[in-house]
Design a protein around this motif. Structure first.
Motif, PDB file in Angstrom:
ATOM      1  N   ARG A   1       0.820  -1.322   0.104  1.00  0.00           N
ATOM      2  CA  ARG A   1      -0.112   0.019  -0.003  1.00  0.00           C
ATOM      3  C   ARG A   1       0.957   1.053  -0.122  1.00  0.00           C
ATOM      4  NH1 ARG A   1      -3.937  -0.487   5.114  1.00  0.00           N
ATOM      5  NH2 ARG A   1      -4.722   1.542   4.198  1.00  0.00           N
ATOM      6  N   PRO A   2       0.291   2.419  -0.273  1.00  0.00           N
ATOM      7  CA  PRO A   2       1.129   3.602  -0.326  1.00  0.00           C
ATOM      8  C   PRO A   2       1.654   4.001   1.103  1.00  0.00           C
ATOM      9  CG  PRO A   2      -0.999   4.188  -1.168  1.00  0.00           C
ATOM     10  CD  PRO A   2      -1.050   2.629  -0.330  1.00  0.00           C
ATOM     11  N   PRO A   3       2.928   4.915   1.200  1.00  0.00           N
ATOM     12  CA  PRO A   3       3.366   5.224   2.352  1.00  0.00           C
ATOM     13  C   PRO A   3       2.565   5.955   3.398  1.00  0.00           C
ATOM     14  CG  PRO A   3       4.767   5.668   0.436  1.00  0.00           C
ATOM     15  CD  PRO A   3       3.351   5.326  -0.117  1.00  0.00           C
ATOM     16  N   ILE A   4       2.645   5.534   4.768  1.00  0.00           N
ATOM     17  CA  ILE A   4       2.051   6.347   5.731  1.00  0.00           C
ATOM     18  C   ILE A   4       3.023   7.308   6.621  1.00  0.00           C
ATOM     19  CG2 ILE A   4       0.157   4.709   6.090  1.00  0.00           C
ATOM     20  CD1 ILE A   4       1.770   3.623   8.436  1.00  0.00           C
ATOM     21  N   TYR A   5       4.310   7.094   6.185  1.00  0.00           N
ATOM     22  CA  TYR A   5       5.155   7.960   6.854  1.00  0.00           C
ATOM     23  C   TYR A   5       6.505   7.837   5.909  1.00  0.00           C
ATOM     24  CZ  TYR A   5       9.101   9.506  10.102  1.00  0.00           C
ATOM     25  OH  TYR A   5      10.058   9.984  10.526  1.00  0.00           O
ATOM     26  N   SER A   6       6.903   8.917   5.952  1.00  0.00           N
ATOM     27  CA  SER A   6       8.191   9.283   4.940  1.00  0.00           C
ATOM     28  C   SER A   6       8.767  10.691   5.368  1.00  0.00           C
ATOM     29  CB  SER A   6       7.951   9.482   3.357  1.00  0.00           C
ATOM     30  OG  SER A   6       7.172  10.351   3.390  1.00  0.00           O
ATOM     31  N   ASN A   7      10.153  10.637   5.562  1.00  0.00           N
ATOM     32  CA  ASN A   7      10.924  11.789   6.235  1.00  0.00           C
ATOM     33  C   ASN A   7      12.332  11.724   5.877  1.00  0.00           C
ATOM     34  OD1 ASN A   7      11.095  14.294   7.447  1.00  0.00           O
ATOM     35  ND2 ASN A   7      11.037  13.200   9.513  1.00  0.00           N
ATOM     36  N   ASP A   8      12.977  13.084   5.658  1.00  0.00           N
ATOM     37  CA  ASP A   8      14.416  13.315   5.526  1.00  0.00           C
ATOM     38  C   ASP A   8      14.968  13.698   6.645  1.00  0.00           C
ATOM     39  OD1 ASP A   8      13.794  14.307   2.105  1.00  0.00           O
ATOM     40  OD2 ASP A   8      13.893  12.328   2.899  1.00  0.00           O
ATOM     41  N   VAL A   9      15.884  13.326   7.407  1.00  0.00           N
ATOM     42  CA  VAL A   9      16.492  13.861   8.784  1.00  0.00           C
ATOM     43  C   VAL A   9      17.920  13.962   8.367  1.00  0.00           C
ATOM     44  CG1 VAL A   9      14.629  12.998   9.853  1.00  0.00           C
ATOM     45  CG2 VAL A   9      16.909  11.634   9.729  1.00  0.00           C
ATOM     46  N   SER A  10      18.399  14.482   9.509  1.00  0.00           N
ATOM     47  CA  SER A  10      19.938  14.654   9.327  1.00  0.00           C
ATOM     48  C   SER A  10      20.643  13.470   9.835  1.00  0.00           C
ATOM     49  CB  SER A  10      20.590  15.594  10.456  1.00  0.00           C
ATOM     50  OG  SER A  10      20.190  15.378  11.675  1.00  0.00           O
ATOM     51  N   TRP A  11      21.833  13.368   9.493  1.00  0.00           N
ATOM     52  CA  TRP A  11      22.643  11.928  10.081  1.00  0.00           C
ATOM     53  C   TRP A  11      22.593  11.767  11.214  1.00  0.00           C
ATOM     54  CZ3 TRP A  11      26.697  11.591  12.824  1.00  0.00           C
ATOM     55  CH2 TRP A  11      27.554  12.637  13.096  1.00  0.00           C
ATOM     56  N   ALA A  12      22.829  12.998  12.142  1.00  0.00           N
ATOM     57  CA  ALA A  12      22.825  12.861  13.574  1.00  0.00           C
ATOM     58  C   ALA A  12      21.673  12.391  14.175  1.00  0.00           C
ATOM     59  CB  ALA A  12      23.332  14.340  13.999  1.00  0.00           C
ATOM     60  N   GLU A  13      20.282  12.371  13.659  1.00  0.00           N
ATOM     61  CA  GLU A  13      19.188  12.005  14.197  1.00  0.00           C
ATOM     62  C   GLU A  13      19.013  10.907  13.599  1.00  0.00           C
ATOM     63  OE1 GLU A  13      14.315  13.266  13.974  1.00  0.00           O
ATOM     64  OE2 GLU A  13      15.807  14.537  13.188  1.00  0.00           O
ATOM     65  N   ALA A  14      19.177  10.548  12.642  1.00  0.00           N
ATOM     66  CA  ALA A  14      19.145   9.100  12.214  1.00  0.00           C
ATOM     67  C   ALA A  14      19.888   8.043  12.897  1.00  0.00           C
ATOM     68  CB  ALA A  14      19.416   8.932  10.542  1.00  0.00           C
ATOM     69  N   PHE A  15      21.214   8.506  13.144  1.00  0.00           N
ATOM     70  CA  PHE A  15      22.161   7.549  13.674  1.00  0.00           C
ATOM     71  C   PHE A  15      22.117   7.538  15.203  1.00  0.00           C
ATOM     72  CE2 PHE A  15      25.382   6.367  10.342  1.00  0.00           C
ATOM     73  CZ  PHE A  15      25.061   7.008   9.395  1.00  0.00           C
ATOM     74  N   GLN A  16      21.844   8.681  15.907  1.00  0.00           N
ATOM     75  CA  GLN A  16      22.176   8.719  17.224  1.00  0.00           C
ATOM     76  C   GLN A  16      20.851   8.606  18.233  1.00  0.00           C
ATOM     77  OE1 GLN A  16      24.251  12.470  17.804  1.00  0.00           O
ATOM     78  NE2 GLN A  16      25.878  11.573  16.799  1.00  0.00           N
ATOM     79  N   PRO A  17      19.642   9.122  18.119  1.00  0.00           N
ATOM     80  CA  PRO A  17      18.577   8.922  18.695  1.00  0.00           C
ATOM     81  C   PRO A  17      17.860   8.009  17.832  1.00  0.00           C
ATOM     82  CG  PRO A  17      18.530  11.074  18.076  1.00  0.00           C
ATOM     83  CD  PRO A  17      19.873  10.696  17.840  1.00  0.00           C
ATOM     84  N   GLY A  18      18.014   8.169  16.666  1.00  0.00           N
ATOM     85  CA  GLY A  18      16.933   7.389  15.855  1.00  0.00           C
ATOM     86  C   GLY A  18      15.702   7.880  15.426  1.00  0.00           C
ATOM     87  N   ILE A  19      14.871   7.336  14.480  1.00  0.00           N
ATOM     88  CA  ILE A  19      13.542   7.694  14.226  1.00  0.00           C
ATOM     89  C   ILE A  19      12.784   6.586  15.180  1.00  0.00           C
ATOM     90  CG2 ILE A  19      12.232   8.408  12.327  1.00  0.00           C
ATOM     91  CD1 ILE A  19      14.779   8.545  10.810  1.00  0.00           C
ATOM     92  N   ARG A  20      11.716   7.392  15.801  1.00  0.00           N
ATOM     93  CA  ARG A  20      10.593   6.433  16.295  1.00  0.00           C
ATOM     94  C   ARG A  20       9.256   6.740  15.700  1.00  0.00           C
ATOM     95  NH1 ARG A  20       9.569   5.990  22.929  1.00  0.00           N
ATOM     96  NH2 ARG A  20       7.540   4.989  22.711  1.00  0.00           N
ATOM     97  N   VAL A  21       8.583   5.470  15.044  1.00  0.00           N
ATOM     98  CA  VAL A  21       7.445   5.681  14.202  1.00  0.00           C
ATOM     99  C   VAL A  21       6.473   4.811  14.907  1.00  0.00           C
ATOM    100  CG1 VAL A  21       6.588   5.333  12.296  1.00  0.00           C
ATOM    101  CG2 VAL A  21       8.856   6.025  11.954  1.00  0.00           C
TER     102      VAL A  21
END
Length: 303
Positions: free
Chosen positions: A243-263
């Motif tokens: 099915r089509p996406p329900i979440y899509s986002n572009d973030v910085s490397w620091a956010e992606a690597f360190q706290p991470g992305i919580r969905v």
């Protein structure tokens, strides 16, 4: 929860600073050097610059029985290394080197540090055979394995890019050393990185979320990431299965690597996609089934 997918990010994933030209023709032979008695030398080529075709040739001197306790480092036509330089094994650090290069570039300050190591593989082994329920024993030939560590630092010297357009990483992995006539292409690990995400189910206050955290690897070996350019963009897309996406986002490397992305996600099956675009590095998303179960299951809150 829905966020717009950046088409630019998906297209720019292949962008990186200019890759070095093709490697020069391999010399006919390594210069004559003094080898240890009974030496079985192994050779490997590595790049010492990110934008030129200058290649260093590494000779591991020794054998698997007595050890490889000396290394020769040679760069043809290089003022400092045109005569092979000898490096002794550092027993405390368990490595040869580092050998550090600061190639001259009009816009960037660059440092590349190479260190090398070795070990043994093979010998006696035990293997449990699940088909027969028996423990099988045997021996494999013992042979040497070689490894590398590459510290890569790149920072703009002029005002053409912001000062935090910085690459500062350490890459480690296996070095494919061989006979002189059978050497692989010169190693440039900054052009052979992969990016993936770990996924962890988080249950909190009657809600199920998935925590996605980015990882940068050379092969299967994790890199130490101290800094990436601020222009680096990490993309995450989550879609219910087929099915089509329900979440899509572009973030910085620091956010992606360190706290991470919580969905937060409802019970069900999901398709996952991620990517990274980082100037100065050639990084490909790793999306194979070993790291991305597809579809990805999200359990019910009470499970």
């Amino acid at each position: 929860m829905k966020k717009r997918i950046s088409l630019f990010t998906l297209l720019v994933a292949g962008f990186c600073w200019a890759a070095p030209p093709e490697a020069p023709v391999r010399p006919d032979a390594f210069p004559r050097v003094e080898l240890s008695p009974g030496s079985i030398p192994y050779y490997a080529p590595v790049y010492v610059d990110v934008d030129s075709n200058e290649v260093a040739y590494v000779l591991f001197d020794g054998n698997v029985s007595n050890g490889y306790n000396r290394l020769y480092f040679w760069i043809p036509n290089n003022p400092e290394y045109r005569t092979p330089r000898t490096l002794r094994w550092n027993d405390e650090a368990k490595r040869f080197g580092p050998v550090v290069f600061q190639p001259r570039h009009p816009q960037d300050e660059i440092r590349i540090g190479w260190s090398f190591g070795w070990g043994r593989t093979g010998g006696a082994f035990e293997h449990y055979d699940y088909l027969t329920g028996q423990v099988r024993k045997g021996t494999r030939p013992i042979h040497p394995v070689f490894r590398f560590q590459c510290d890569y630092y790149r920072r703009p010297r002029s005002g053409t890019r912001p000062a935090d357009s910085l690459v500062d990483i350490t890459m480690r992995g296996q070095l494919y050393a061989s006979l002189w006539t059978n050497m692989p292409a010169p190693l440039q690990p900054w052009n052979s990185l992969n990016y993936y995400k770990t996924m962890r189910i988080v249950r909190e206050k009657g809600e199920v979320s998935v925590l996605f955290q980015g990882r940068l690897n050379y092969g299967d070996s994790p890199c130490e990431v101290r800094a990436l350019p601020r222009e680096t963009v990490c993309t995450l897309v989550v879609s219910p299965y087929m099915r089509p996406p329900i979440y899509s986002n572009d973030v910085s490397w620091a956010e992606a690597f360190q706290p991470g992305i919580r969905v937060p996600l409802d019970f069900g099956w999901y398709d996952l996609y991620w990517n990274i675009a980082s100037p100065g590095l050639n990084v490909r998303p790793r999306l194979d089934v070993a790291v991305r179960r597809s579809p990805f299951p999200v359990p019910k809150v009470d499970e």
